[in-house]
Design an enzyme around this catalytic site. Structure first.
Site, PDB file in Angstrom:
ATOM      1  N   HIS A 171      -7.866  -5.628   0.001  1.00 48.40           N
ATOM      2  CA  HIS A 171      -6.598  -4.939   0.236  1.00 48.40           C
ATOM      3  C   HIS A 171      -5.951  -5.474   1.514  1.00 48.40           C
ATOM      4  O   HIS A 171      -6.597  -5.594   2.554  1.00 48.40           O
ATOM      5  CB  HIS A 171      -6.885  -3.450   0.371  1.00 48.40           C
ATOM      6  CG  HIS A 171      -5.677  -2.574   0.473  1.00 48.40           C
ATOM      7  ND1 HIS A 171      -4.839  -2.333  -0.585  1.00 48.40           N
ATOM      8  CD2 HIS A 171      -5.177  -1.859   1.519  1.00 48.40           C
ATOM      9  CE1 HIS A 171      -3.885  -1.496  -0.214  1.00 48.40           C
ATOM     10  NE2 HIS A 171      -4.058  -1.204   1.069  1.00 48.40           N
TER      11      HIS A 171
ATOM     12  N   GLU B 270      -9.264  -5.238  -4.259  1.00 48.14           N
ATOM     13  CA  GLU B 270      -8.611  -4.243  -3.409  1.00 48.14           C
ATOM     14  C   GLU B 270      -9.610  -3.376  -2.636  1.00 48.14           C
ATOM     15  O   GLU B 270      -9.481  -3.165  -1.430  1.00 48.14           O
ATOM     16  CB  GLU B 270      -7.726  -3.333  -4.264  1.00 48.14           C
ATOM     17  CG  GLU B 270      -6.502  -4.009  -4.858  1.00 48.14           C
ATOM     18  CD  GLU B 270      -5.348  -4.103  -3.878  1.00 48.14           C
ATOM     19  OE1 GLU B 270      -5.500  -3.641  -2.727  1.00 48.14           O
ATOM     20  OE2 GLU B 270      -4.300  -4.629  -4.265  1.00 48.14           O
TER      21      GLU B 270
ATOM     22  N   SER C  28       0.841  -1.185   0.000  1.00 49.25           N
ATOM     23  CA  SER C  28       0.000   0.000   0.000  1.00 49.25           C
ATOM     24  C   SER C  28       0.883   1.244   0.000  1.00 49.25           C
ATOM     25  O   SER C  28       1.697   1.419  -0.899  1.00 49.25           O
ATOM     26  CB  SER C  28      -0.964  -0.047   1.194  1.00 49.25           C
ATOM     27  OG  SER C  28      -2.006   0.887   1.037  1.00 49.25           O
TER      28      SER C  28
END
Length: 517
Positions: free
Chosen positions: A425, A324, A201
């Site tokens: 995610h 995600e 990320s």
């Protein structure tokens, strides 16, 4: 006849440049926590580049992590720091290290945590590196860096140079940590000539930005970017607008740097949170605190630097999860009530009407092919996931491969046990570090095989630049004419999720319209 037990052997003491440190045994490896890699960025050094760490007398017990960077509570706290509170302090520039032995020359893997540039720490329980170090016979390092307004607020422009913060102080922290690792790797059984930078990320976006940063050149030799690529850096003008609004919310004039320096961190966090709450609707974006293309530390947008050869010679492994945006979508209790009109309004912030007309049938077909009802909420979730993560990642891989460089792509497709999240995610992190939450990630032979394969592939990449594991089969490198992607899931193999059809749309967009840019 009495028998006295043998005395417990003390872990070895390592002599670093700053002083002696003693770690502790941790699950078959040696662990060293809370090692200062730079001087505390406090007082007059707030918003300045990190300095060298000061020496200490005697032997420092490196058995507990240092304070984490100041940050506000978030909906992710239970995921990040389950069951424990962690001290916060601006004096946070420390790292943690796990090594199978201080003897030898192993690859070193340096982890940069995620958290939207405002959250997280290298000492999160999820990032405990002992299992990864043991599984791949590698040295694992995790680190803290300055977050939010303390690490990514460009003050130089709005204060007329009175506070020369570039907005890249958080990046400079990571550079300082990499420099410390290079200087000390051999003392901990690592190879200073084989350092892999990996992150997820915001951590992946930092890795992608460091590819464009001259100060980072030569400090790492391979790069792994998980759900983050090379499209996160803001332009200087946009960063100046963020700084202007931040000063207004903090109640400090631009010509009063002493007043800003004197603000306690809790006041800075309050202004930061107020800005984050309003920024999506005021044009400052969803990531107002992020790296800055300042023309010096980051001379050009990172993806442009990669296109011009800045990452040549650095093998790259990059990928995303299959779903995600479900993690973020499910934080909004009204997300599921989105209708067609609301969908077009939300997309209208990012796309022209003709682009929306092209996107909606494309993603309706994509979701239907996956057995997901293409409701407006699901369409928005899929489109935003590709806009922020998949499309920038694919462009980075293709750009690197087009230069004849080694690039491997993956798609992580293991679903969370919470059905609405699917392969959300950050779900891959529990597999990579070996700290799966059975209630969240699931369990059983398939999960164990995937965890072992991922650890094997990532550490193999650190050893020789190729992510290979026997259970994954042939993981081909990316080629301009054959954009191979490995699916990591219950049945690993070459991914065929219809990306080529969606890529036809994303390939029409300029770099500055992908990701957080």
């Amino acid at each position: 006849m009495s028998h006295r037990s043998a005395p417990r052997r003390q872990p070895p003491v390592v002599e670093t440049e700053q002083g002696s440190v003693r770690g502790h045994a941790a699950g078959g490896v040696l662990a060293f926590h809370g090692l200062p890699y730079a001087a505390p960025p406090v007082g007059p050094d707030r918003w300045r580049a990190p300095g060298r760490a000061a020496p200490w007398p005697g032997i420092r017990n490196a058995t507990a992590p240092g304070p984490i960077a100041p940050q506000a509570p978030s909906p992710f706290d239970e995921m990040l720091f389950p069951g424990r509170g962690m001290a916060q302090d601006e004096d946070c520039l420390t790292l943690n290290l796990w090594t199978p032995s201080p003897v030898g020359r192993r690859p070193v893997m340096v982890w940069v945590h995620g958290g939207g540039f405002t959250l997280g720490a290298g000492s999160q329980p999820l990032y405990d590196g002992r299992r990864l170090a043991q599984a791949g016979d590698v040295v694992v390092v995790t680190l803290n860096y300055r977050l939010g307004a303390l690490g990514f607020l460009r003050l130089d422009g709005v204060t007329g140079g009175r506070l020369p913060a570039t907005g890249n102080e958080g990046l400079l922290d990571v550079v300082a940590a990499l420099r410390w690792v290079r200087e000390h790797a051999a003392l901990f059984g690592g190879d200073p000539g084989n350092i892999t930078l990996f992150g997820e990320s915001a951590g992946g976006m930092i890795a992608g930005t460091l590819l464009a940063m001259p100060a980072a050149r030569g400090l790492f030799h391979r790069a792994v970017l998980q759900s983050g690529a090379a499209h996160a850096a803001a332009g200087a003008a946009a960063a100046d607008r963020v700084a202007e609004r931040f000063l207004a919310l903090a109640g400090v004039r631009a010509d009063d740097p002493a007043g800003l320096q004197a603000l306690p961190s809790w006041r800075l966090l309050a202004a930061q949170q107020a800005l984050l709450a309003e920024s999506p609707r005021t044009g400052l974006g969803y990531l107002p605190f992020r790296p800055v293309v300042d023309g010096s530390l980051v001379p050009v947008p990172p993806i442009a630097a990669v296109r011009d050869g800045a990452a040549d010679g650095i093998p790259m492994l990059a990928g995303t999860t299959a779903d995600e945006w479900t993690l973020f979508a499910n934080l909004n209790p009204l997300h599921g009530t989105l209708d067609e009109r609301g969908l077009r309004r939300r997309l209208g912030h990012l796309f022209r009407d003709d682009e929306i007309d092209a996107l909606l049938p494309l993603y309706s077909d994509h979701l239907a092919a996956r057995g997901i009802e293409p409701t407006p909420a699901e369409q928005l979730t899929a489109i935003l996931g590709d806009a922020w993560f998949r499309a920038p990642c694919e462009r980075l891989l293709d750009t690197h491969a087009a230069r004849g460089q080694q690039a491997h792509g993956y798609l992580f497709d293991w679903p969370a046990r919470h059905r609405r999240l699917r392969a959300c995610h950050a779900i891959e992190l529990g597999f990579l570090f070996g700290w799966r939450d059975r209630g969240f990630h699931g369990d059983g032979p398939a999960a164990e095989r995937l965890e072992a394969a991922m650890q094997r592939a990532w550490t193999a990449f650190a050893w020789d630049g190729r992510p290979h594991a026997a259970s994954l089969g042939d993981w081909s490198a990316r080629h301009p004419d054959a954009p191979a992607t490995m699916r990591l899931g219950a049945a690993p193999g070459v991914a065929d999720d219809g990306w080529a059809a969606r890529a036809a749309f994303w390939d029409t967009l300029e770099d500055d319209r992908l990701g957080a840019a």
